[in-house]
Design an enzyme around this catalytic site. Structure first.
Site, PDB file in Angstrom:
ATOM      1  N   SER A   1       0.785  -1.231  -0.097  1.00 19.05           N
ATOM      2  CA  SER A   1      -0.019   0.025  -0.015  1.00 19.05           C
ATOM      3  C   SER A   1       0.890   1.496  -0.144  1.00 19.05           C
ATOM      4  O   SER A   1       1.841   1.520  -0.863  1.00 19.05           O
ATOM      5  CB  SER A   1      -0.974  -0.163   1.280  1.00 19.05           C
ATOM      6  OG  SER A   1      -1.768   0.939   1.021  1.00 19.05           O
TER       7      SER A   1
ATOM      8  N   ASP B   1      -3.129   7.038  -3.323  1.00 23.10           N
ATOM      9  CA  ASP B   1      -2.071   6.666  -2.626  1.00 23.10           C
ATOM     10  C   ASP B   1      -1.256   5.458  -3.492  1.00 23.10           C
ATOM     11  O   ASP B   1      -1.868   5.336  -4.571  1.00 23.10           O
ATOM     12  CB  ASP B   1      -2.619   5.785  -1.176  1.00 23.10           C
ATOM     13  CG  ASP B   1      -3.229   4.596  -1.494  1.00 23.10           C
ATOM     14  OD1 ASP B   1      -3.882   4.205  -2.434  1.00 23.10           O
ATOM     15  OD2 ASP B   1      -3.184   3.652  -0.625  1.00 23.10           O
TER      16      ASP B   1
ATOM     17  N   ASP C   1      -1.123   2.148  -3.908  1.00 18.49           N
ATOM     18  CA  ASP C   1      -1.592   1.150  -4.420  1.00 18.49           C
ATOM     19  C   ASP C   1      -3.197   1.563  -5.086  1.00 18.49           C
ATOM     20  O   ASP C   1      -3.992   0.575  -5.403  1.00 18.49           O
ATOM     21  CB  ASP C   1      -1.686  -0.198  -3.802  1.00 18.49           C
ATOM     22  CG  ASP C   1      -2.549   0.089  -2.510  1.00 18.49           C
ATOM     23  OD1 ASP C   1      -2.733   1.140  -2.075  1.00 18.49           O
ATOM     24  OD2 ASP C   1      -2.831  -0.839  -1.678  1.00 18.49           O
TER      25      ASP C   1
ATOM     26  N   ALA D   1     -11.898   8.774   6.515  1.00 19.21           N
ATOM     27  CA  ALA D   1     -11.426  10.145   6.166  1.00 19.21           C
ATOM     28  C   ALA D   1     -10.063  10.237   5.099  1.00 19.21           C
ATOM     29  O   ALA D   1     -10.065  11.197   4.686  1.00 19.21           O
ATOM     30  CB  ALA D   1     -11.005  10.807   7.722  1.00 19.21           C
TER      31      ALA D   1
ATOM     32  N   ARG E   1     -18.355  15.527  29.240  1.00 19.54           N
ATOM     33  CA  ARG E   1     -18.907  17.004  29.251  1.00 19.54           C
ATOM     34  C   ARG E   1     -19.019  17.627  30.619  1.00 19.54           C
ATOM     35  O   ARG E   1     -19.389  17.223  31.736  1.00 19.54           O
ATOM     36  CB  ARG E   1     -20.445  16.874  28.797  1.00 19.54           C
ATOM     37  CG  ARG E   1     -21.048  18.356  28.565  1.00 19.54           C
ATOM     38  CD  ARG E   1     -22.299  17.949  28.240  1.00 19.54           C
ATOM     39  NE  ARG E   1     -23.354  17.818  29.152  1.00 19.54           N
ATOM     40  CZ  ARG E   1     -23.539  18.659  30.338  1.00 19.54           C
ATOM     41  NH1 ARG E   1     -23.483  19.992  30.441  1.00 19.54           N
ATOM     42  NH2 ARG E   1     -24.570  18.134  31.319  1.00 19.54           N
TER      43      ARG E   1
ATOM     44  N   SER F   1     -19.541  20.294  33.377  1.00 17.26           N
ATOM     45  CA  SER F   1     -20.757  20.981  34.019  1.00 17.26           C
ATOM     46  C   SER F   1     -20.702  22.584  33.792  1.00 17.26           C
ATOM     47  O   SER F   1     -19.711  23.108  33.590  1.00 17.26           O
ATOM     48  CB  SER F   1     -20.810  20.801  35.775  1.00 17.26           C
ATOM     49  OG  SER F   1     -22.038  21.578  36.295  1.00 17.26           O
TER      50      SER F   1
ATOM     51  N   ARG G   1     -18.923  15.268  33.894  1.00 19.68           N
ATOM     52  CA  ARG G   1     -19.889  14.277  33.788  1.00 19.68           C
ATOM     53  C   ARG G   1     -19.157  13.188  32.675  1.00 19.68           C
ATOM     54  O   ARG G   1     -19.098  13.603  31.660  1.00 19.68           O
ATOM     55  CB  ARG G   1     -21.150  14.704  33.380  1.00 19.68           C
ATOM     56  CG  ARG G   1     -21.821  15.601  34.285  1.00 19.68           C
ATOM     57  CD  ARG G   1     -23.372  15.736  34.108  1.00 19.68           C
ATOM     58  NE  ARG G   1     -24.035  16.132  35.358  1.00 19.68           N
ATOM     59  CZ  ARG G   1     -24.054  17.791  35.834  1.00 19.68           C
ATOM     60  NH1 ARG G   1     -23.446  18.524  34.829  1.00 19.68           N
ATOM     61  NH2 ARG G   1     -24.624  18.124  36.762  1.00 19.68           N
TER      62      ARG G   1
END
Length: 471
Positions: free
Chosen positions: A39, A217, A219, A322, A425, A427, A434
């Protein structure tokens, strides 16, 4: 399955993989593919990849056999490994085997082909050597050979058959449309370069503002687009952008065509279109797909074999990592619905023709940079979009990815939880964070939560007692 090392270390491995490929062909009664490639690894590296009858990745249970066989330290250990495969898989040794092979442009490829052929010939395989191909081209050949003469026949298993199929489908999209500006293609000094030249012959290109470009790329199974904007800033259009462009176009055509698919219970329902992403997908792309285009998005772990499997759950499953590796899968029911649809308006007829054309233009066996390039060019031509217009559909969130060198990557492991999901997250009103976690069982949900909670505690100045599952 892919094994990569320095090319000079691989002759004995190639011989053994030849033996294993024959066994896989015998147990399935189908043609198997073997590709010698590493690759996008450095030129000195090389590797080997086995391809299943419909162009899929090698079945996961057989990857263990391949690893054990490749690492057998003696001839007796190698023979024991082979016997284990034969016994466990109940392989009928009296049936014929068929194997097709190819390689990329790496200097070590010629020697490794010879040792691979030695292994295949020892087992008296029927061999077809395609010499030099891209990875997706070999996947295409394998699928064509195994479906020839069936209702699912995929095409002619030759390089010219591959080019003619893509050209014929691409031509239907661009005929009568204004031409896009010149496209510059970077093939990473790999096998994609000579193969793209062959395609250009069948179809008879310094980055500056206004110039369109893409890179494959080495390959030729990954592709990204890029351009310089009016301020001469580099802009990347990655696999997320390609997935969004493709899924949006397919959704538009499906709405116009008003396609309904017949289900196994005899009922009919609208075409199910979905996109599969990984955690590397930019959050803006997911938001755009779900909330702007109203297209379902599902997530899998990194690796195209996982995305491919998830995409099969949709009538039309679009998946791209991606990094630009991906394709589109159309279910048999969807293709049947396209071909049997009744058209009441010219617009509907054109939309159905476009959907059928996509099934021919896209290499459904595997992610194929050349096929994907033609797919993007076709959609941009029909839309009459520039790269800037495509890019403007949503703006990527800023992100950063780093590579960290370590002494032994095998010491770095992730704990895996089925259906696991976790987010953190802070508070809004007090100094706490949390941590929410989901998993398939209460025990796994607790373990996942306490693992992440412990990391948060250690890295961000935890106060009081450290969270731990083993309290």
């Amino acid at each position: 399955m892919k094994i990569n090392f320095l090319g000079d270390l691989l002759p004995s491995v190639m011989f053994r993989i030849g033996l294993l490929a024959v066994l896989r062909s015998k147990v399935l009664g189908k043609t198997i593919g073997v590709l010698i490639t590493a690759s996008h690894n450095p030129e000195a590296d090389n590797g080997v990849k086995l391809v299943e009858p419909l162009g899929e990745m090698l079945k996961q249970s057989w990857e263990g056999y391949a690893t054990e066989l490749a690492n057998a330290s003696t001839e007796d250990a190698m023979l024991d490994s082979l016997k284990k495969v034969i016994d466990e898989e109940k392989i009928p040794m009296n049936v014929n085997s068929k194997v097709v092979i190819a390689r990329d442009t790496r200097p070590s490829g010629e020697l490794l082909v010879k040792t691979l052929l030695d292994g295949l010939n020892v087992m008296k395989a029927d061999i077809k050597n395609y010499d030099m191909l891209t990875t997706p081209q070999l996947h295409y050949m394998v699928r064509c050979i195994n479906t020839k003469g069936t209702p699912d026949a995929y095409g002619e298993p030759t390089t010219i058959g591959y080019y003619n199929k893509l050209h014929s489908a691409f031509k239907k999209f661009i005929v009568g449309k204004p031409k896009l500006s010149e496209l510059h293609v970077d093939c990473a000094n790999g096998v994609g370069a000579p193969k793209l030249k062959e395609l250009i012959n069948v179809i008879s290109m310094d980055l500056k503002p206004g110039i369109r470009a893409c890179s494959l790329d080495s390959d030729a199974d990954r592709i990204v687009y890029y351009y310089a904007d009016k301020d001469n800033k580099f802009r990347l259009l990655d696999g997320d952008k390609i997935a969004s462009l493709t899924a949006g176009y397919i959704m538009d055509m499906a709405k116009i065509a008003n396609i309904e698919v017949q289900r196994e219970d005899g009922s009919k329902s609208p075409l199910k279109i979905g996109v599969v992403q990984t955690a590397y997908a930019n959050g803006s792309s997911t938001d755009y797909l779900r909330n702007k285009l109203n297209i379902p998005v599902s997530f899998t772990q990194t690796g195209v074999k996982h995305l491919h499997h998830e995409a099969l759950k949709y009538d039309v499953g679009v998946y791209f990592e991606a990094n630009g590796h991906g394709t589109v899968l159309f279910s048999d029911a969807a293709i049947k619905a396209f071909k049997s649809a009744n058209c009441s308006t010219p617009e509907q007829e054109k939309a159905i023709e476009s959907l059928i054309g996509l099934t021919e233009l896209i290499n459904q066996a595997v992610g194929d940079a050349i096929s994907d390039m033609l797919l993007v060019e076709a959609i941009l031509t029909v839309r009459e979009w520039t790269l800037e217009q495509w890019d403007s559909q949503y703006t990527d969130l800023p992100s950063r990815q780093e590579k960290v060198k370590v002494a032994d990557r095998h010491q770095f492991k992730f704990k895996k939880y089925s259906n696991g999901r976790c987010f953190v997250r802070p508070s809004d009103t007090e100094d706490i964070v949390r941590v929410y976690a989901e998993a398939d069982t209460r025990e796994n949900a607790d373990k996942l939560n306490y693992t992440i909670s412990g990391i948060v505690f250690d890295k961000f100045g935890g106060v009081g007692e450290r969270p731990s599952y083993y309290l």
